[in-house]
Design an enzyme around this catalytic site. Structure first.
Site, short mmCIF file in Angstrom:
data_model
loop_
_atom_site.label_atom_id
_atom_site.label_comp_id
_atom_site.label_asym_id
_atom_site.label_seq_id
_atom_site.Cartn_x
_atom_site.Cartn_y
_atom_site.Cartn_z
N ASP A 25 27.19 -52.30 135.36
CA ASP A 25 26.73 -52.42 136.76
C ASP A 25 25.29 -51.94 136.87
OD1 ASP A 25 27.75 -49.92 136.10
OD2 ASP A 25 28.63 -49.53 138.07
N TYR A 64 37.91 -62.98 126.83
CA TYR A 64 37.91 -64.43 126.68
C TYR A 64 39.01 -64.89 125.73
CZ TYR A 64 33.59 -65.99 129.00
OH TYR A 64 32.63 -66.32 129.91
N LYS A 86 31.27 -50.60 129.78
CA LYS A 86 31.88 -50.04 131.00
C LYS A 86 32.80 -48.91 130.53
CE LYS A 86 32.52 -49.99 135.47
NZ LYS A 86 31.45 -49.66 136.45
N ASP A 129 28.08 -62.96 129.30
CA ASP A 129 28.09 -64.21 130.07
C ASP A 129 27.37 -63.99 131.39
OD1 ASP A 129 28.87 -66.85 130.85
OD2 ASP A 129 30.49 -65.96 132.04
C1 IPM Z 1 28.37 -69.96 128.83
C2 IPM Z 1 29.35 -70.64 129.73
C3 IPM Z 1 30.71 -70.66 129.05
C4 IPM Z 1 31.13 -69.22 128.89
C5 IPM Z 1 31.80 -71.50 129.74
C6 IPM Z 1 31.36 -72.92 129.96
C7 IPM Z 1 33.09 -71.45 128.99
O1 IPM Z 1 29.38 -70.05 130.97
O2 IPM Z 1 28.17 -70.42 127.70
O3 IPM Z 1 27.79 -68.95 129.25
O4 IPM Z 1 31.71 -68.61 129.79
O5 IPM Z 1 30.90 -68.68 127.81
MG MG Z 2 27.89 -68.56 131.24
#
Ligand code: IPM
Ligand code: MG
Length: 357
Positions: free
Chosen positions: A222, A135, A190, A246
Site C-alpha cells: 500500500d 494466481y 504485505k 500486476d
Molecule cells: C498482465 C495481465 C494478465 C495478468 C491477465 C491478462 C491475465 O493483466 O499481464 O498484467 O493478470 O497477469
Molecule cells: Mg495486468
C-alpha cells in the site's frame, strides 16, 4: 532465431503486425510463425491455448505476444477464458521472471498524469514473479451451501502461496538486474498482514546477503502504491509477487505517459522468453487503428536483447522509437497539443523509416 508470433485478441493483432514489420525491416535471419491464442483460438478451436500453439511456443527461441481477452468471453468457464492462454504459457514455459521497465521518455513528460518534475528522467524496473502467488495457488474454487438455504455457491476462495525456491530465484534476478543499474532493490510485500509475504520478506533478505553491493529495502504494497505517485524516481528495481506486481506495473505505466508505452519480458531459467506489451487487448478500441504499437515494438527490442542475443538490433529499435517521439508523432493515448496524431499503422511505418535513417 525462431519466433512464435501470437497476436491474440482485440488490439493484439494490430499492434503485433507493426512489431513484426519492424522486426522484418532489420534484415536478420528470423523465422516467424504465427498461431491463434486467447479468444481467437477459442472461437476457432474451442480452447484459448490449443496444443499446437503451446507446442509452437515451446520450440521457439522467443514468443512475441499481443494481448488476450474480450468481454464476450466473460461468461465462459474459467479454464476456457482467453486469459488462461497467457497464464498457461507462463506456467508451461516456466516464465517466472517478468521485467516491466517504466521509463519516461522525455518528449512524453507532458503526457503523464503527474507533474513533469516528478516523472522527468524516470527509469524504474519492476520485476514481477510470474508463476506463483495467488494466481496459481491451490486449492481454489467455490463452496456450495449444504443447508439448502442458498442455491448455488456460497463462497469462493483462492490460495496465496510461495515456496522458498520460487522466492529465491526471483530475488536473484532482481539483485542481478540491480547490479547493472542503480544498485538498489525495493522488495514489496504485505508482511504486516500476510504470512506468505512475511516469508517473502525473510527469503529476499537472506538472498540479499549475497549481494552486499546492492542496497535492499522493504516496503508494504500500500505504501509502495503511494510512493509510486509521490516520488517515483526514488525507486530503482522493485521486486514483488505476481499479484502486487500486476497492480503496481499498471500504476507505474501511467507515470510514463501511457500504458501503451510499456513493454515487458517474461523469462525462464534458460532465457527463453515471452515478450508482450504490459497492456491488455483493449476491446473498446480494437479495429479502429488507433492503438499505440510502441509497447509491442519495444517488447520486440527486449526480445532481441534477452532471448536472441542481438543487442545492437535492440538498440536500433529503441533509438528509432526515440526518433519518432522526438518527431512529435503520437497515437491517441499519448497525444498532446502541438504533436502530430498518427494511427497504429502510421506509427509502425514511422519506426521502420527511422530504423534506416
Ligand atoms: C498482465 C495481465 C494478465 C495478468 C491477465 C491478462 C491475465 O493483466 O499481464 O498484467 O493478470 O497477469
Ligand atoms: Mg495486468
Amino acid at each position: 532465431m525462431k519466433i512464435a508470433v501470437l497476436p491474440g485478441d482485440g488490439i493484439g493483432t494490430e499492434i503485433v503486425a507493426e512489431a513484426v514489420k519492424v522486426l522484418q525491416a532489420l534484415d536478420l535471419p528470423f523465422e516467424m510463425e504465427t498461431a491463434l491464442v486467447g479468444g481467437a483460438a477459442y472461437a476457432a478451436h474451442g480452447h484459448p491455448l490449443p496444443e499446437a500453439t503451446l507446442a509452437l511456443a515451446k520450440q521457439a527461441d522467443a514468443v512475441l505476444f499481443g494481448a488476450v481477452g474480450d468481454w464476450k468471453y466473460d461468461k465462459l468457464e474459467r479454464h476456457l477464458r482467453p486469459e488462461q492462454a497467457i497464464l498457461g504459457l507462463r506456467k508451461n514455459l516456466g516464465l517466472f521472471a517478468n521485467f516491466r521497465p517504466a521509463i519516461c521518455h522525455e518528449p512524453l513528460v507532458a503526457a503523464s498524469s503527474l507533474k513533469p518534475e516528478l516523472v522527468s528522467g524516470l527509469d524504474i524496473l519492476i520485476i514481477r514473479e510470474l508463476t506463483g502467488d495467488i494466481y496459481f495457488g491451490q486449492p481454489r474454487g467455490r463452496r456450495v451451501a449444504t443447508d439448502g438455504l442458498f442455491p448455488g455457491a456460497e463462497e469462493a476462495f483462492d490460495t496465496m502461496r510461495y515456496s522458498k525456491p520460487e522466492i529465491e530465484r526471483i530475488a536473484h534476478v532482481a539483485f542481478q538486474a540491480a547490479r547493472k543499474r542503480g544498485k538498489r532493490v525495493t522488495s514489496v510485500d504485505k508482511a504486516n498482514v500476510l504470512e506468505t509475504f512475511q516469508f517473502w520478506k525473510d527469503v529476499v533478505s537472506e538472498v540479499g546477503l549475497q549481494y552486499p553491493d546492492v542496497a535492499l529495502d522493504h516496503m508494504y504494497v500500500d505504501n509502495a502504491a503511494m510512493q509510486l505517485v509521490k516520488a517515483p524516481k526514488k525507486f530503482d528495481v522493485i521486486v514483488t509477487g505476481n499479484m502486487f506486481g500486476d497492480i503496481l506495473s499498471d500504476q507505474a505505466s501511467m507515470l510514463t505517459g501511457s500504458i501503451g508505452m510499456l513493454p515487458s519480458a517474461s523469462l525462464n531459467a534458460s532465457n527463453q522468453g515471452l515478450y508482450e506489451p504490459s497492456h491488455g487487448s483493449a476491446p473498446d478500441i480494437a479495429g479502429q487503428g488507433i492503438a499505440n504499437p510502441l509497447a509491442t515494438i519495444l517488447s520486440a527490442a527486449m526480445m532481441l536483447r534477452f532471448s536472441l542475443n542481438q543487442e545492437a538490433a535492440a538498440q536500433r529499435i529503441e533509438t528509432a522509437v526515440k526518433t519518432v517521439l522526438a518527431q512529435g508523432l503520437r497515437t491517441a493515448d499519448i497525444f498532446s497539443e502541438g504533436s502530430t496524431r498518427v494511427s497504429t499503422v502510421e506509427m509502425g511505418n514511422a519506426v521502420v523509416r527511422a530504423l534506416s535513417s
